[in-house]
Design a protein around this motif. Structure first.
Motif, short mmCIF file in Angstrom:
data_model
loop_
_atom_site.label_atom_id
_atom_site.label_comp_id
_atom_site.label_asym_id
_atom_site.label_seq_id
_atom_site.Cartn_x
_atom_site.Cartn_y
_atom_site.Cartn_z
N GLY A 1 0.79 -1.22 0.00
CA GLY A 1 0.00 0.00 0.00
C GLY A 1 0.82 1.27 0.00
O GLY A 1 0.42 2.28 0.59
N VAL A 2 1.99 1.24 -0.68
CA VAL A 2 2.87 2.41 -0.71
C VAL A 2 3.28 2.70 -2.16
O VAL A 2 3.48 1.79 -2.95
CB VAL A 2 4.13 2.20 0.16
CG1 VAL A 2 3.77 2.10 1.62
CG2 VAL A 2 4.90 0.95 -0.27
N ALA A 3 3.37 3.99 -2.49
CA ALA A 3 3.86 4.45 -3.80
C ALA A 3 3.15 3.76 -4.97
O ALA A 3 3.76 3.53 -6.02
CB ALA A 3 5.38 4.26 -3.91
N LYS A 4 1.87 3.46 -4.79
CA LYS A 4 1.15 2.72 -5.84
C LYS A 4 0.99 3.54 -7.11
O LYS A 4 1.12 3.00 -8.22
CB LYS A 4 -0.23 2.28 -5.32
CG LYS A 4 -0.18 1.24 -4.24
CD LYS A 4 -1.55 0.65 -3.94
CE LYS A 4 -2.46 1.69 -3.34
NZ LYS A 4 -3.79 1.11 -2.98
N ARG A 5 0.72 4.83 -6.98
CA ARG A 5 0.51 5.66 -8.16
C ARG A 5 1.81 5.81 -8.95
O ARG A 5 1.82 5.75 -10.18
CB ARG A 5 -0.02 7.04 -7.76
CG ARG A 5 -0.40 7.89 -8.96
CD ARG A 5 -1.22 9.09 -8.57
NE ARG A 5 -0.47 10.02 -7.72
CZ ARG A 5 -0.96 11.18 -7.29
NH1 ARG A 5 -2.20 11.52 -7.62
NH2 ARG A 5 -0.24 11.97 -6.54
N VAL A 6 2.92 5.98 -8.25
CA VAL A 6 4.22 6.07 -8.92
C VAL A 6 4.53 4.76 -9.64
O VAL A 6 4.94 4.77 -10.81
CB VAL A 6 5.34 6.39 -7.91
CG1 VAL A 6 6.71 6.28 -8.58
CG2 VAL A 6 5.15 7.78 -7.34
N ALA A 7 4.33 3.65 -8.96
CA ALA A 7 4.66 2.35 -9.55
C ALA A 7 3.80 2.07 -10.77
O ALA A 7 4.31 1.66 -11.83
CB ALA A 7 4.47 1.24 -8.51
N ALA A 8 2.50 2.30 -10.66
CA ALA A 8 1.60 2.03 -11.78
C ALA A 8 1.92 2.91 -12.98
O ALA A 8 2.00 2.44 -14.12
CB ALA A 8 0.15 2.24 -11.34
N SER A 9 2.11 4.19 -12.74
CA SER A 9 2.40 5.12 -13.83
C SER A 9 3.76 4.84 -14.46
O SER A 9 3.92 4.94 -15.68
CB SER A 9 2.34 6.56 -13.32
OG SER A 9 1.06 6.88 -12.82
N ALA A 10 4.75 4.47 -13.63
CA ALA A 10 6.08 4.17 -14.16
C ALA A 10 6.05 2.93 -15.04
O ALA A 10 6.70 2.89 -16.09
CB ALA A 10 7.07 3.98 -13.01
N VAL A 11 5.29 1.91 -14.64
CA VAL A 11 5.17 0.70 -15.46
C VAL A 11 4.57 1.04 -16.82
O VAL A 11 5.06 0.60 -17.86
CB VAL A 11 4.32 -0.37 -14.73
CG1 VAL A 11 3.97 -1.51 -15.68
CG2 VAL A 11 5.07 -0.91 -13.52
N LEU A 12 3.52 1.85 -16.82
CA LEU A 12 2.85 2.20 -18.08
C LEU A 12 3.75 3.07 -18.96
O LEU A 12 3.96 2.77 -20.15
CB LEU A 12 1.55 2.95 -17.79
CG LEU A 12 0.77 3.45 -19.01
CD1 LEU A 12 0.42 2.30 -19.95
CD2 LEU A 12 -0.49 4.18 -18.58
N LEU A 13 4.31 4.14 -18.41
CA LEU A 13 5.12 5.06 -19.22
C LEU A 13 6.40 4.38 -19.71
O LEU A 13 6.78 4.53 -20.88
CB LEU A 13 5.46 6.30 -18.40
CG LEU A 13 6.23 7.39 -19.14
CD1 LEU A 13 5.45 7.89 -20.36
CD2 LEU A 13 6.54 8.56 -18.19
N ALA A 14 7.05 3.63 -18.84
CA ALA A 14 8.29 2.96 -19.24
C ALA A 14 8.03 1.89 -20.30
O ALA A 14 8.86 1.69 -21.20
CB ALA A 14 8.97 2.34 -18.02
N THR A 15 6.89 1.21 -20.21
CA THR A 15 6.55 0.21 -21.23
C THR A 15 6.41 0.87 -22.60
O THR A 15 6.89 0.34 -23.61
CB THR A 15 5.26 -0.53 -20.85
OG1 THR A 15 5.44 -1.20 -19.60
CG2 THR A 15 4.89 -1.56 -21.91
N ALA A 16 5.77 2.04 -22.64
CA ALA A 16 5.64 2.76 -23.92
C ALA A 16 7.00 3.24 -24.42
O ALA A 16 7.34 3.08 -25.60
CB ALA A 16 4.68 3.93 -23.75
N LEU A 17 7.80 3.82 -23.54
CA LEU A 17 9.11 4.35 -23.93
C LEU A 17 10.07 3.23 -24.34
O LEU A 17 10.98 3.45 -25.15
CB LEU A 17 9.72 5.16 -22.78
CG LEU A 17 9.03 6.47 -22.42
CD1 LEU A 17 9.67 7.09 -21.18
CD2 LEU A 17 9.08 7.45 -23.59
N SER A 18 9.87 2.05 -23.79
CA SER A 18 10.81 0.96 -24.07
C SER A 18 10.78 0.52 -25.52
O SER A 18 11.73 -0.13 -25.98
CB SER A 18 10.52 -0.24 -23.15
OG SER A 18 9.28 -0.84 -23.47
#
Length: 314
Positions: free
Chosen positions: A285-302
């Motif tokens: 239950g910590v940093a969920k918004r950062v983790a979710a957004s980072a997974v999505l944005l990094a997947t696109a950038l990758s």
């Protein structure tokens, strides 16, 4: 350019198809969860079981290959945690979760199909060598750190915290698949012969793993819109997409790894953070918004960073 269209695009089209289907409301969140549960709890563990059972342990476990990959992973973790804790002034638990996003690359759902499409199925031995200890080691590391962080001020012994972390790791389906496959490998070496029907069923499940997981990944990513806290999100993207593969490439060259080992190490390191990085954050239950957004944005950038590394690699 051919690598972009022939290798990378097909994989991300399957992910995009899952995203599109959920965006248009043709599949509910419950249905997507069912697809991902089938993939992550059953099909992918069977794929890992098959790979570990057939892996030539003596020939493929090169410690220098593992060092070239995991040195970059843990450096990325340290950079992510330090930046979150000291620069962004996030709580320690948040910082560990952000570091875990930088640490946990999508070695399986993206790394395997892209390596296979780029270099053929015979090029996957190095990938499976990395994956054999990926989830067990990184989950153990992340859960142990988080449990110690949460246990501050409590009268919990080191042994009790470590046992709690180990128990959580051993109940992970991916880890169960890996350990079962390694056990089968040892039994086969001892003379066990399984009937062809058994391996036929295993192969059928294994073939369903990556398509269903990639499709489900697209559906899951639809839920995670990038929002707020862009500094933390960009730290995760930079660590996982730039630092990790650059370190892996430099060390692989320094160690004189074979061409196949360099490909496996660098391609796997260049993958975006996996959804499991978000699940780790959600578990505590910590940093969920950062983790979710980072997974999505990094997947696109990758898409672009993977294209770069495929053009650099021999």
């Amino acid at each position: 350019m051919s690598a972009l269209f022939d290798v990378i695009l097909p994989v991300f089209l399957v992910v995009g198809f899952g995203y599109l289907v959920c965006w248009r409301g043709m599949l509910s969140e419950v249905a997507v969860d069912g697809v991902m549960r089938f993939a992550q709890n059953f099909a992918v563990p069977v794929l890992l079981f098959s790979a570990m059972a057939k892996l030539d342990l003596g020939a493929n476990f090169n410690p220098l290959l593992l060092i070239s990959f995991y040195a970059g992973a843990f450096l990325s973790f340290g950079l992510g945690l330090s930046a979150a804790y000291y620069w962004l002034k996030r709580p320690l638990e948040d910082s560990i979760a952000i570091g875990f996003v930088c640490l946990f690359s999508n070695s399986l759902l993206l790394g395997i199909p892209i390596t296979e499409r780029a270099y053929g199925p015979d090029a996957l031995e190095g990938n499976f060598t990395i994956i054999a200890i990926h989830s067990p080691m990184l989950y153990t590391f992340g859960i142990t750190l988080m449990e110690f962080a949460r246990a501050r001020g409590q009268n919990l012994s080191v042994g009790r915290v470590a046992l709690r972390a180990l128990s959580g790791v051993l109940h992970t389906p991916l880890v169960i698949g890996i350990l079962s496959g390694l056990t089968m490998n040892l039994l086969i070496q001892a003379g066990l012969v399984m009937p062809e029907g058994f391996w036929g069923a295993v192969d059928m499940m294994a073939r369903a793993a990556l398509p269903s997981a990639l499709f489900g990944l697209g559906g899951v990513l639809y839920r995670y819109r990038p929002e707020g806290e862009m500094r933390a999100i960009l730290i995760c993207c930079a660590a996982s997409l730039i630092v990790h593969p650059a370190v892996a490439f430099g060390l692989a060259k320094l160690f004189g790894l074979s061409v196949a080992e360099i490909r496996s190490s660098v391609v796997t390191a260049s993958m975006a953070p996996g959804v499991n990085a978000y699940l780790f954050a959600a578990l505590y239950g910590v940093a969920k918004r950062v983790a979710a957004s980072a997974v999505l944005l990094a997947t696109a950038l990758s898409i672009l960073t993977i294209w770069f590394w495929l053009s650099v690699l021999p």
